[in-house]
Scaffold this motif. Structure first.
Motif, mmCIF file in Angstrom:
data_model
loop_
_atom_site.group_PDB
_atom_site.id
_atom_site.type_symbol
_atom_site.label_atom_id
_atom_site.label_comp_id
_atom_site.label_asym_id
_atom_site.label_seq_id
_atom_site.Cartn_x
_atom_site.Cartn_y
_atom_site.Cartn_z
ATOM 1 N N GLU A 108 0.847 -1.180 0.000
ATOM 2 C CA GLU A 108 0.000 0.000 0.000
ATOM 3 C C GLU A 108 0.891 1.241 0.000
ATOM 4 N N GLY A 109 0.644 2.107 -0.970
ATOM 5 C CA GLY A 109 1.453 3.315 -1.076
ATOM 6 C C GLY A 109 2.899 3.036 -1.415
ATOM 7 N N GLY A 110 3.166 1.821 -1.931
ATOM 8 C CA GLY A 110 4.548 1.427 -2.193
ATOM 9 C C GLY A 110 5.100 1.902 -3.516
ATOM 10 N N ALA A 111 4.265 2.573 -4.316
ATOM 11 C CA ALA A 111 4.732 3.109 -5.602
ATOM 12 C C ALA A 111 5.404 2.035 -6.444
ATOM 13 N N GLY A 112 4.686 0.914 -6.613
ATOM 14 C CA GLY A 112 5.225 -0.149 -7.446
ATOM 15 C C GLY A 112 6.210 -1.043 -6.755
ATOM 16 N N VAL A 113 5.946 -1.376 -5.492
ATOM 17 C CA VAL A 113 6.778 -2.321 -4.744
ATOM 18 C C VAL A 113 5.945 -3.557 -4.441
ATOM 19 N N TRP A 114 6.438 -4.721 -4.843
ATOM 20 C CA TRP A 114 5.736 -5.976 -4.605
ATOM 21 C C TRP A 114 6.441 -6.748 -3.494
ATOM 22 N N ARG A 115 5.641 -7.372 -2.647
ATOM 23 C CA ARG A 115 6.157 -8.153 -1.521
ATOM 24 C C ARG A 115 5.747 -9.609 -1.731
ATOM 25 N N VAL A 116 6.728 -10.505 -1.700
ATOM 26 C CA VAL A 116 6.509 -11.924 -1.969
ATOM 27 C C VAL A 116 6.911 -12.736 -0.744
ATOM 28 N N ALA A 117 6.063 -13.659 -0.350
ATOM 29 C CA ALA A 117 6.397 -14.665 0.660
ATOM 30 C C ALA A 117 6.247 -16.025 0.000
ATOM 31 N N ALA A 118 7.233 -16.894 0.170
ATOM 32 C CA ALA A 118 7.209 -18.154 -0.560
ATOM 33 C C ALA A 118 8.032 -19.216 0.147
ATOM 34 N N CYS A 119 7.836 -20.449 -0.253
ATOM 35 C CA CYS A 119 8.673 -21.589 0.115
ATOM 36 C C CYS A 119 8.375 -22.683 -0.903
ATOM 37 N N ALA A 120 9.204 -23.657 -1.118
ATOM 38 C CA ALA A 120 10.462 -23.829 -0.412
ATOM 39 C C ALA A 120 11.578 -23.600 -1.416
ATOM 40 N N ALA A 121 12.512 -22.746 -1.046
ATOM 41 C CA ALA A 121 13.648 -22.484 -1.929
ATOM 42 C C ALA A 121 14.835 -22.052 -1.094
ATOM 43 N N GLN A 122 15.993 -22.548 -1.460
ATOM 44 C CA GLN A 122 17.225 -22.100 -0.842
ATOM 45 C C GLN A 122 17.679 -20.811 -1.517
ATOM 46 N N ALA A 123 18.430 -20.021 -0.774
ATOM 47 C CA ALA A 123 18.862 -18.724 -1.300
ATOM 48 C C ALA A 123 19.623 -18.875 -2.607
ATOM 49 N N GLY A 124 20.498 -19.874 -2.672
ATOM 50 C CA GLY A 124 21.284 -20.062 -3.880
ATOM 51 C C GLY A 124 20.457 -20.420 -5.090
ATOM 52 N N GLU A 125 19.282 -21.004 -4.863
ATOM 53 C CA GLU A 125 18.419 -21.393 -5.975
ATOM 54 C C GLU A 125 17.696 -20.200 -6.592
ATOM 55 N N LEU A 126 17.743 -19.064 -5.922
ATOM 56 C CA LEU A 126 17.119 -17.850 -6.441
ATOM 57 C C LEU A 126 18.133 -16.756 -6.765
ATOM 58 N N ALA A 127 19.416 -17.017 -6.518
ATOM 59 C CA ALA A 127 20.431 -15.967 -6.622
ATOM 60 C C ALA A 127 20.464 -15.332 -7.997
ATOM 61 N N ASP A 128 20.360 -16.118 -9.050
ATOM 62 C CA ASP A 128 20.428 -15.541 -10.389
ATOM 63 C C ASP A 128 19.223 -14.666 -10.688
ATOM 64 N N LEU A 129 18.063 -15.009 -10.130
ATOM 65 C CA LEU A 129 16.877 -14.173 -10.316
ATOM 66 C C LEU A 129 17.045 -12.838 -9.605
ATOM 67 N N LEU A 130 17.609 -12.877 -8.418
ATOM 68 C CA LEU A 130 17.776 -11.656 -7.636
ATOM 69 C C LEU A 130 18.761 -10.709 -8.301
ATOM 70 N N THR A 131 19.846 -11.235 -8.829
ATOM 71 C CA THR A 131 20.843 -10.372 -9.459
ATOM 72 C C THR A 131 20.341 -9.843 -10.795
ATOM 73 N N ALA A 132 19.543 -10.621 -11.504
ATOM 74 C CA ALA A 132 18.994 -10.149 -12.768
ATOM 75 C C ALA A 132 17.980 -9.040 -12.540
ATOM 76 N N ALA A 133 17.245 -9.125 -11.429
ATOM 77 C CA ALA A 133 16.217 -8.122 -11.161
ATOM 78 C C ALA A 133 16.813 -6.799 -10.720
ATOM 79 N N ALA A 134 17.982 -6.838 -10.120
ATOM 80 C CA ALA A 134 18.577 -5.616 -9.559
ATOM 81 C C ALA A 134 19.297 -4.822 -10.642
#
Length: 283
Positions: A21-47
């Protein structure tokens, strides 16, 4: 993929997304099950707006000293051969949830190398920052993270950052992003991880062997998000040729102990031979 219980069944897929709310285009995700390393490439691509990642919190039992105390993050990075800049916060950060006593700043492309699968962080938080981030900016970032409430949106208070990630028990994922494509990419990755965990459990596959499963792509995952914001998925049929996952929409985010609904709203089917996915409304 993490498992649960003495029978080591694959942990259920859970996914929830909302726009702050009022985040000006900010999305919040809660999820499982994933290890940090399994998402690392997605996180770096998004940034894409920033060239570096700051590791702001790190707990692990994979690196302990002779007194069985965790090594500082900088020594872990050194052992892994990952170049980084160390920004000490000092004793005031000791015991502060979501902060280590030192921050690591590394090129975003090095994050998958840092989270290379040879060790496991049970607590990890990171955020993207400019490659030329100043010490004052890192202190400001630490102050925001160290004083935030558990349910408080963060990116709205951290101008310029596009991705904040927090992983717990190397299983639970909480992230905020300004990239509208990242939530669907995470859901697609979770589907691939669950299918892969099922295939590695088939008889005849050597213990410890890995299975590469392509993702269904952001299009089908985006259609699921458009249909409902909260999902839970459980394995159905699993053979050497086919893996099916029943997906049920939930009225609220999934919590540990919530049983899978008696009906599935969609079925995701992975054809092992062709390497293709089909996600359709359940019959």
């Amino acid at each position: 993929m993490n498992s649960v219980g003495v029978e080591r069944r694959p942990f259920p897929l859970a996914f929830s997304v909302r726009e702050n709310e009022g985040g000006a285009g900010v999305w919040r995700v809660a999820a499982c099950a994933a290890q940090a390393g399994e998402l690392a490439d997605l996180l770096t691509a998004a940034a894409t707006a920033n060239g570096a990642v700051a590791v702001v919190s790190l707990e692990t039992n994979s690196y302990l000293d002779e007194d069985w105390q965790p090594l500082p993050p900088s020594l872990i990075a050194a052992d892994l051969g990952v170049p980084c800049t160390v920004h000490p916060l000092g004793s005031w950060a000791s015991g502060t949830h979501g902060l280590a006593e030192e921050l690591l700043v590394m090129d975003r492309a090095l994050l998958p190398r840092f989270l290379d699968g040879t060790w496991s962080p049970y607590e990890l938080s990171l955020i993207d920052v400019p490659a030329d981030v100043t010490a004052d900016r890192l202190d400001e970032l630490a102050l925001v993270l160290g004083t935030a409430r558990g349910d408080e949106p963060l990116l709205g208070r951290l101008e310029g950052s596009r991705v904040w990630f927090s992983g717990h028990d190397d299983c639970y994922v909480l992230l905020e992003t300004r990239d509208p494509a990242l939530p669907a990419a995470v859901l697609a990755r979770l589907l691939a991880l669950l299918a892969g965990s099922a295939l590695t459990g088939l008889a005849g596959l050597a213990e410890g062997s890995s299975v590469r499963v392509p993702e269904p792509g952001p299009g089908p995952a985006g259609q699921l998000i458009a249909a409902a914001p909260h999902w839970i998925g459980a394995l159905g049929e699993v053979t050497e040729d086919l893996v099916t996952i029943g997906l049920a929409a939930l009225p609220r985010p999934w919590r540990l102990g919530t049983a899978f609904p008696q009906r599935a709203d969609f079925t995701a089917a992975f054809d092992v031979r062709s390497g293709t996915w089909r996600i359709v409304p359940a019959q």
